[in-house]
Design a protein around this motif. Structure first.
Motif, PDB file in Angstrom:
ATOM      1  N   CYS A   1      96.376  32.722  18.355  1.00 44.90           N
ATOM      2  CA  CYS A   1      96.853  31.389  18.730  1.00 44.90           C
ATOM      3  C   CYS A   1      95.854  30.307  18.363  1.00 44.90           C
TER       4      CYS A   1
ATOM      5  N   HIS B   1      95.901  33.577  26.654  1.00 47.49           N
ATOM      6  CA  HIS B   1      97.321  33.472  26.299  1.00 47.49           C
ATOM      7  C   HIS B   1      97.854  34.720  25.616  1.00 47.49           C
ATOM      8  N   CYS B   2      96.992  35.442  24.943  1.00 49.63           N
ATOM      9  CA  CYS B   2      97.493  36.495  24.064  1.00 49.63           C
ATOM     10  C   CYS B   2      97.030  37.894  24.465  1.00 49.63           C
TER      11      CYS B   2
ATOM     12  N   CYS C   1      90.526  33.183  19.305  1.00 48.55           N
ATOM     13  CA  CYS C   1      91.657  34.103  19.310  1.00 48.55           C
ATOM     14  C   CYS C   1      92.337  33.991  17.957  1.00 48.55           C
TER      15      CYS C   1
ATOM     16  N   CYS D   1      91.668  36.652  25.146  1.00 54.11           N
ATOM     17  CA  CYS D   1      92.362  35.363  25.157  1.00 54.11           C
ATOM     18  C   CYS D   1      93.274  35.259  26.383  1.00 54.11           C
TER      19      CYS D   1
END
Ligand code: ADP
Ligand code: ZN
Length: 722
Positions: free
Chosen positions: A459, A440-441, A456, A438
């Motif tokens: 999120c 973002h993560c 993911c 991911c």
């Protein structure tokens, strides 16, 4: 007339309150009672006995009877239950059930008795009553004997002597002994200076919690057993918690030899009756050490002198059913309440625990070397991408095959480890080792076939499945896992005369479960053990000199922020099975990602390096221990009802979020990555909290939600976000 405060044994929040009943003198707190309730009767627990009640005299009902002669729940259990109820906001009845063996509640087993006949009066027996005389003489010589035995030996002669009061029959409680025939030598050893220091530090520190960080084979067990023996010598009791899988036949006989029947060992191989009796022996005080998996933390021992949690990092210590307690939290409450030490042991402590120890909250004690300074096995990283390029389709690299052949030639044993759980859903490139993560993560994405996309779990972001590897353009994207069965098949082709055992969820079902397989391997009835996670745990097989990890990085790609930690733990644990006796051991780690930092640290047994790397990542990404991941889940069979229940709880949570935004790092409503499991729809609110007081409010909000067909619960740092 006294009154009893009763919690009825019904797991529903509507009746989760105290009801007053009138009672007689014989009733005390902790007893199970039968009471009139509604239009029927139900069982309940007496929480307290008091002299007065607010209930009007003509409305107060009477307790019908008690189920116990003495209270099933100890005073400590009652206060602990109150604390847990306050913490997890689950109905008290559910909390109290944790403290009793399931067999006791359901009434399916009960105490077992036998009848003993004793000689109670002397009498002249006339010579013509020949059998009676024989019986009488026998009883004079023996004092007492089992009734069934006497009836078999002396038949009809027994009754007249009983009738005349010469003999008396008496019922006696007997305990089923699950460990009859389990024997072992008492292996108490002279402690090494490191071990002595560990024992001394635990016993002298002012801190309640000690972390015993000892490499595999450093003799942690001996430290625990010494601490337990010391607690007993001081007139106290002990609780020793281990992952279920560690209760191996060797461990059982060691415990049995060391502590005899003072230890009650609770494990899944026992029958209901045996478990019940072991529990009863603890409650009555004839056993003073409770040994078992997670649930043994509720053992009915009093005046606890030490609590040990072995392999503290193990995932099995969090409960996955209501109340979703964490074993450490319960153990900590008990340790604090009893003024005793809580000892956590591991070769690979969880990052959260280690941080608390480094921050000075826990006493940190090290066992830095193996017993007799045996070397740690050498770990070799093998690049599987090269094997793919060379056209080797087998699950074994050339290096591993060579080492296996050598190990078998020398007559030693080998363990091959592989891990399939959750793996098939992760996308990996077999050419370059690329894993989809991911943006973002920074956790691996999970493939969802029903929607043909990657998700993911932290999120909710969705990605399209790439047609080719975004990193190298290769087309070998997908699932590369291999099952244990296939590994065994391939092994048989390569080494036709080798004896091979397989251990995975399929082969370990049933009462004996993994016991039988481990025992066979320990007795050297096999040369190679092939298995999943289960083979990684603390077994001590002296003849194992080779451990092969077939796919070391697969657990790196779990869609979980802890996957790095899990991989490090797993690799260290399996590696620790090698070279435990005279002959040095070796480990082969097969990987598609040989430069991976976590694997490098694991290969060098560099826990500190691993920790520094991991904790920096957690801080940067704001994952635990820097934050708490909290999931509120609504599950139900009817989708509309489930959505409605979640909407209701979501609105209240949103109010909390609006009031205290600074405590939330993340707040989102979504359906769970796996929308339906076992016919139940799953909708969730996922949050990441800074660790403030809002968690308590979240529990309260959820406890106040009442929906007929939808279950709502809270999970903290759940082991699995699917
Ligand atoms: P750990 O739990 O730290 O992996 P163990 O407790 O299994 O390690 O101990 C490793 C081995 O060392 C076991 O075979 C154990 O019997 C042995 N051992 C432990 N302490 C001593 C000691 N003081 N002297 C000799 N051998 C010991
Ligand atoms: Zn994400």
């Amino acid at each position: 007339m006294p009154f009893a405060e009763v919690i009825v044994d019904i797991a529903h929040s509507d009746v989760d309150k105290i009801f007053d009943y009138a009672c007689g003198e014989g009733i005390s707190a902790g007893m199970r009672v039968v009471v009139p309730f509604g239009n029927g009767v139900t069982t309940g627990f007496v929480m307290r006995v008091k002299e007065e009640t607010q209930v009007l005299p003509d409305r107060v009902k009477r307790i019908l009877r008690t189920e116990d002669e003495r209270p099933a729940l100890t005073g400590e259990a009652l206060s602990l239950a109150a604390a847990l109820q306050e913490r997890y906001k689950t109905p008290m009845a559910l909390v109290l059930r944790l403290f009793l063996p399931a067999e006791m509640r359901t009434g399916k087993v009960s105490e077992r008795y036998r009848t003993v006949i004793r000689l109670v009066r002397e009498e002249e027996i006339p010579a013509r009553a020949k059998r009676q005389r024989e019986l009488y003489d026998f009883m004079r010589a023996n004092g007492e004997a089992d009734s069934a035995f006497l009836r078999e030996m002396f038949g009809a002669a027994v009754k007249p002597l009983l009738d005349r009061g010469v003999l008396a029959a008496e019922k006696r409680r007997v305990f089923r002994d699950p460990y009859r025939g389990v024997e072992g030598e008492n292996t108490a050893k002279k402690l090494t200076p490191f071990q002595q220091n560990a024992v001394k530090t635990v016993e002298e520190t002012k801190k309640t919690v000690c972390l015993l960080h000892g490499v595999t084979g450093s003799g942690k067990t001996e430290v625990y057993l010494t601490l337990i023996a010391d607690a007993l010598a001081a007139g106290r009791t002990a609780i020793f918690l281990v992952p279920e899988i560690s209760l191996t036949p060797q461990m059982l006989s060691q415990l049995r030899a060391r502590f005899g029947s003072t230890a009650a060992i609770l494990h899944s191989g026992l029958s209901a009756g045996e478990r019940f009796d072991e529990w009863m022996r603890l409650r009555e005080g004839s056993a003073r050490i409770a040994i078992g998996a997670r649930s043994a933390v509720f053992a009915p021992v009093e005046n606890v002198g030490v609590i040990v949690i072995d392999e503290e990092h193990d995932g099995s210590y969090s409960s996955e059913s209501s109340p979703r307690y964490n074993t450490f939290d319960v153990a900590y409450l008990r340790a604090a309440g009893n003024g005793c030490k809580l000892v956590l042991g591991s070769a690979t402590p969880s990052v959260e625990t280690y941080k608390r120890a480094k921050d000075g909250e826990f006493e940190l004690i090290r066992l830095p070397e193996r017993i007799n300074a045996r070397p740690m096995p050498e770990v070799r990283l093998v690049d599987m991408r090269r094997e793919v390029r060379r056209g080797n389709p087998s699950p074994f690299s050339a290096t591993l095959r060579e080492k296996l052949a050598e190990c078998l030639r020398k007559g030693n044993q080998a363990i091959l480890f592989l891990n399939r759980r959750g793996y098939s859903q992760t996308v990996i490139c077999r050419d370059c080792g690329y894993v989809a993560t991911c943006e973002h993560c920074d956790v691996a994405l999970t493939y969802h076939s029903e929607e043909d996309c990657l998700k993911c779990h932290y999120c909710g972001a969705r990605y399209k499945m790439p047609p080719a590897c975004p990193s190298c353009g290769g087309r070998h994207l997908g699932y590369v896992g291999t099952g244990t069965q296939r590994v065994v098949m391939e092994l048989k082709k390569l080494y036709p005369s080798a004896r091979i055992l397989r251990m995975d969820v399929d082969t370990t079902r049933g009462k004996e479960g993994h016991f039988k397989i481990l025992k066979q391997f320990a007795d050297r009835e096999a040369d190679i053990l092939v298995g999943t996670q289960m083979v990684a745990k603390g077994h001590d097989f002296p003849s194992v000199t080779l451990v092969g990890v077939l796919d070391a990085d697969m657990s790196l790609h779990f869609a979980d922020y802890r996957s790095g930690e899990r991989t490090f733990q797993l690799v260290t644990q399996v590696a620790g099975r090698s070279g435990r006796a005279q002959e040095p051991g070796e480990v082969v780690l097969q990987t598609y990602d040989p430069d991976n930092a976590i694997l490098r640290f694991a290969a060098e047994y560099d826990y500190e390096g691993f920790y520094a790397h991991e904790i920096a990542m957690r801080a940067a990404m704001m994952f635990p221990p820097y934050a708490k991941i909290v999931r509120v889940m609504a599950t139900g069979e009817n989708e509309a009802e489930t959505v409605e229940a979640l909407r209701s709880v979501y609105e209240k949570l949103q109010t909390l979020y609006a009031q205290r935004p600074e405590e939330f790092l993340f707040f989102n409503r979504m359906h769970s990555p796996i929308k339906r499991i076992q016919n139940k729809y799953r909708y969730q609110v996922l949050m990441r909290l800074t660790g403030g007081g809002v968690l308590k409010d979240i529990y309260e909000v959820c406890a106040a939600e009442k929906h007929k067909n939808v279950l709502i619960y809270v999970e903290e740092n759940p082991a699995n976000l699917s």
